[in-house]
Design a protein around this motif. Structure first.
Motif, PDB file in Angstrom:
ATOM      1  N   LEU A  63       0.834  -1.208   0.000  1.00 47.17           N
ATOM      2  CA  LEU A  63       0.000   0.000   0.000  1.00 47.17           C
ATOM      3  C   LEU A  63       0.864   1.251   0.000  1.00 47.17           C
ATOM      4  O   LEU A  63       0.633   2.192  -0.777  1.00 47.17           O
ATOM      5  N   LYS A 104      -9.326  -5.883   5.450  1.00 50.88           N
ATOM      6  CA  LYS A 104      -9.331  -4.413   5.482  1.00 50.88           C
ATOM      7  C   LYS A 104      -8.224  -3.838   4.613  1.00 50.88           C
ATOM      8  O   LYS A 104      -8.460  -2.937   3.794  1.00 50.88           O
ATOM      9  N   LEU A 105      -7.016  -4.354   4.751  1.00 50.45           N
ATOM     10  CA  LEU A 105      -5.894  -3.861   3.960  1.00 50.45           C
ATOM     11  C   LEU A 105      -6.028  -4.256   2.491  1.00 50.45           C
ATOM     12  O   LEU A 105      -5.716  -3.468   1.592  1.00 50.45           O
ATOM     13  N   THR A 108      -8.437  -1.878   0.953  1.00 47.61           N
ATOM     14  CA  THR A 108      -7.848  -0.539   0.827  1.00 47.61           C
ATOM     15  C   THR A 108      -6.923  -0.474  -0.389  1.00 47.61           C
ATOM     16  O   THR A 108      -6.924   0.508  -1.145  1.00 47.61           O
ATOM     17  N   HIS A 112      -7.556   1.714  -3.891  1.00 45.90           N
ATOM     18  CA  HIS A 112      -6.532   2.640  -4.385  1.00 45.90           C
ATOM     19  C   HIS A 112      -6.194   2.335  -5.843  1.00 45.90           C
ATOM     20  O   HIS A 112      -6.104   3.253  -6.681  1.00 45.90           O
ATOM     21  N   CYS A 174     -15.045   3.021  -6.250  1.00 46.71           N
ATOM     22  CA  CYS A 174     -13.651   3.317  -5.870  1.00 46.71           C
ATOM     23  C   CYS A 174     -13.442   4.794  -5.590  1.00 46.71           C
ATOM     24  O   CYS A 174     -12.430   5.179  -4.993  1.00 46.71           O
ATOM     25  N   PRO A 178     -14.692   4.740   1.627  1.00 52.27           N
ATOM     26  CA  PRO A 178     -14.125   3.392   1.720  1.00 52.27           C
ATOM     27  C   PRO A 178     -15.096   2.343   2.234  1.00 52.27           C
ATOM     28  O   PRO A 178     -15.049   1.193   1.791  1.00 52.27           O
ATOM     29  N   LYS A 182     -15.709  -1.369   0.541  1.00 51.78           N
ATOM     30  CA  LYS A 182     -15.456  -2.594   1.299  1.00 51.78           C
ATOM     31  C   LYS A 182     -16.725  -3.430   1.428  1.00 51.78           C
ATOM     32  O   LYS A 182     -16.663  -4.661   1.356  1.00 51.78           O
ATOM     33  N   GLU A 206     -13.656  -4.423  11.133  1.00 55.80           N
ATOM     34  CA  GLU A 206     -13.649  -2.960  11.200  1.00 55.80           C
ATOM     35  C   GLU A 206     -14.968  -2.436  11.740  1.00 55.80           C
ATOM     36  O   GLU A 206     -14.999  -1.536  12.581  1.00 55.80           O
TER      37      GLU A 206
END
Length: 244
Positions: A63, A104-105, A108, A112, A174, A178, A182, A206
């Motif tokens: 990331l 979660k990551l 993300t 991006h 996108c 967020p 998700k 989350e």
């Protein structure tokens, strides 16, 4: 030769990569291309690892690397060389039930990457002109087709309508908040037969943490509203004074 031996050494190595990526990112591009590819391969290997701390470290490195590359002098070359392969690898761990704790990551990173393409921030073509000769091809169109094909091959039980709707949502959301992106990813995952019967609570970590934080804040607010219940030197009182 395997994912288990010397985990502390492996984690130390990835922490070193993370430090270089954070504090002297340009050093990555001063080394020869074959050695840089080894670094990319190491990052991918990390976020595919069976140890959660190593996998999370790998995702964090990726990331930060993508954010560092964005707008840099090496952006176009990096995207042409690694963007599609990295997205495929992130989808691999996203749809692997063993890697649910990293949702979660993973989400993300994908948000991006889709945002970079959808907003036109990648100027260089992501496709090989020798293989795609269409004069009307764009990065947005190419990525839509690529992801649809990727998911269709990986999940033949899904219909083309399901896949196209899902991919359309990735592009539409996108640029949204967020949480909506998700949620769209999560809704897709729970439809997969690979996730059927699995404990998918990690996909909601989350939201659960946000609910716990909200409940704790509400409990503190109620305690503060009762005269004498919270003393002047109570940490709750000090936190409230600091916030004000």
């Amino acid at each position: 030769q395997n994912f288990e031996d010397y985990p502390e050494h492996r984690l130390a190595f990835f922490n070193l990569l993370r430090a270089i990526n954070t504090h002297c990112f340009t050093a990555f591009f001063l080394i020869p291309a074959p050695q840089f590819k080894l670094i990319i391969d190491s990052i991918v290997w990390a976020f595919k690892h069976t140890e959660r701390n190593i996998a999370d470290t790998g995702l964090n490195i990726l990331l930060q690397l993508l954010k560092n590359v964005q707008g840099s002098d090496v952006a176009n070359l990096f995207y042409q060389t690694y963007f599609i392969a990295l997205m495929q690898d992130v989808f691999f761990v996203l749809t692997d039930t063993f890697h649910m704790p990293g949702f979660k990551l993973q989400a993300t990173i994908l948000m991006h990457m889709f945002n970079l393409v959808e907003t036109g921030q990648i100027a260089a073509p992501l496709w090989d002109p020798a293989q795609v000769a269409s004069p009307t091809m764009t990065n947005q169109l190419y990525l839509r087709e690529y992801v649809c094909t990727l998911l269709a091959n990986a999940f033949p039980n899904l219909t083309p309508v399901q896949i196209s709707g899902y991919v359309r949502g990735l592009f539409d959301l996108c640029k949204d908040v967020p949480a909506n992106f998700k949620a769209h990813l999560r809704d897709f995952l729970v439809q997969l037969k690979e996730f059927s019967g699995k404990d998918s609570s990690d996909l909601f970590d989350e939201e659960k943490q946000a609910q716990l934080d909200a409940a704790r804040q509400e409990e503190q607010r109620r305690a503060m509203s009762v005269p004498g219940l919270v003393g002047p030197y109570n940490p709750l009182r000090q936190d409230d004074m600091a916030d004000s």
